[in-house]
Design an enzyme around this catalytic site. Structure first.
Site, short mmCIF file in Angstrom:
data_model
loop_
_atom_site.label_atom_id
_atom_site.label_comp_id
_atom_site.label_asym_id
_atom_site.label_seq_id
_atom_site.Cartn_x
_atom_site.Cartn_y
_atom_site.Cartn_z
N THR A 1 45.23 39.21 36.79
CA THR A 1 44.88 39.09 38.20
C THR A 1 45.77 38.07 38.89
O THR A 1 46.22 38.29 40.02
CB THR A 1 43.39 38.72 38.37
OG1 THR A 1 42.60 39.69 37.68
CG2 THR A 1 42.99 38.68 39.83
N CYS A 2 46.06 36.98 38.21
CA CYS A 2 46.93 35.94 38.81
C CYS A 2 48.34 36.48 39.04
O CYS A 2 48.95 36.22 40.08
CB CYS A 2 46.96 34.70 37.93
SG CYS A 2 45.35 33.89 37.76
N THR A 3 48.84 37.24 38.07
CA THR A 3 50.17 37.83 38.23
C THR A 3 50.18 38.80 39.40
O THR A 3 51.09 38.76 40.24
CB THR A 3 50.61 38.53 36.93
OG1 THR A 3 50.66 37.55 35.88
CG2 THR A 3 51.97 39.19 37.08
#
Length: 157
Positions: free
Chosen positions: A48-50
């Site tokens: 999700t962060c990527t």
């Protein structure tokens, strides 16, 4: 609880990798030029962060036209953030809150998350040039993304 709209944004100085080496990113310096969009995220190299940082990187010019500088902040080391940015072609400024002081000051530090330690929640703050928070959001879970339409609406005022 994250800091609310109208609160004074805490000053910070965090390390970030640039073409000239590691440098300090200071909120007060950013605010002399533009407003700031602070995007707190849990960890580099996670799905999700990527997706979030790559999406924001791809639309970065849209924030410039709204007179805002985007800073991604996590508890990762500046070295891990640099490796992640190079691997994923992330162009957002990534700042290391390794000591967790900024995440704590903004009220978005999650203690003992997933049994692996303290991390930043996924959160977004728009900070005006007067250092007042214009928009504040902490997502319900780390897998949820901030409301970017609401963020851009806050920046358009």
């Amino acid at each position: 609880m994250p800091l609310p709209v109208g609160a004074q944004a805490p000053e910070f100085s965090l390390k970030s990798k640039t073409a000239d080496g590691y440098k300090d990113v200071r909120l007060s310096e950013i605010l002399t030029r533009k407003r700031a969009l602070l995007l707190f995220f849990p960890f580099a190299f996670t799905g999700t962060c990527t997706a979030e940082m790559c999406d924001v990187s791809n639309g970065l010019s849209g924030y410039g036209s709204l007179e805002a500088e985007v800073i991604g902040i996590s508890v990762d080391s500046p070295f891990a953030l640099d490796a992640w940015a190079r691997q994923e072609k992330i162009t957002v400024t990534l700042a290391s809150d390794l000591n967790k002081t900024v995440s704590r000051a903004y009220g978005v530090l999650i203690a003992h998350a997933a049994g692996i330690g303290d991390m930043s929640a996924r959160a977004a703050f728009v900070v005006g040039r007067d250092s007042k928070i214009l928009y504040a959001e902490q997502t319900p879970t780390p897998k949820d993304l901030p409301n970017f339409a609401a963020i851009k609406a806050a920046l358009s005022h």
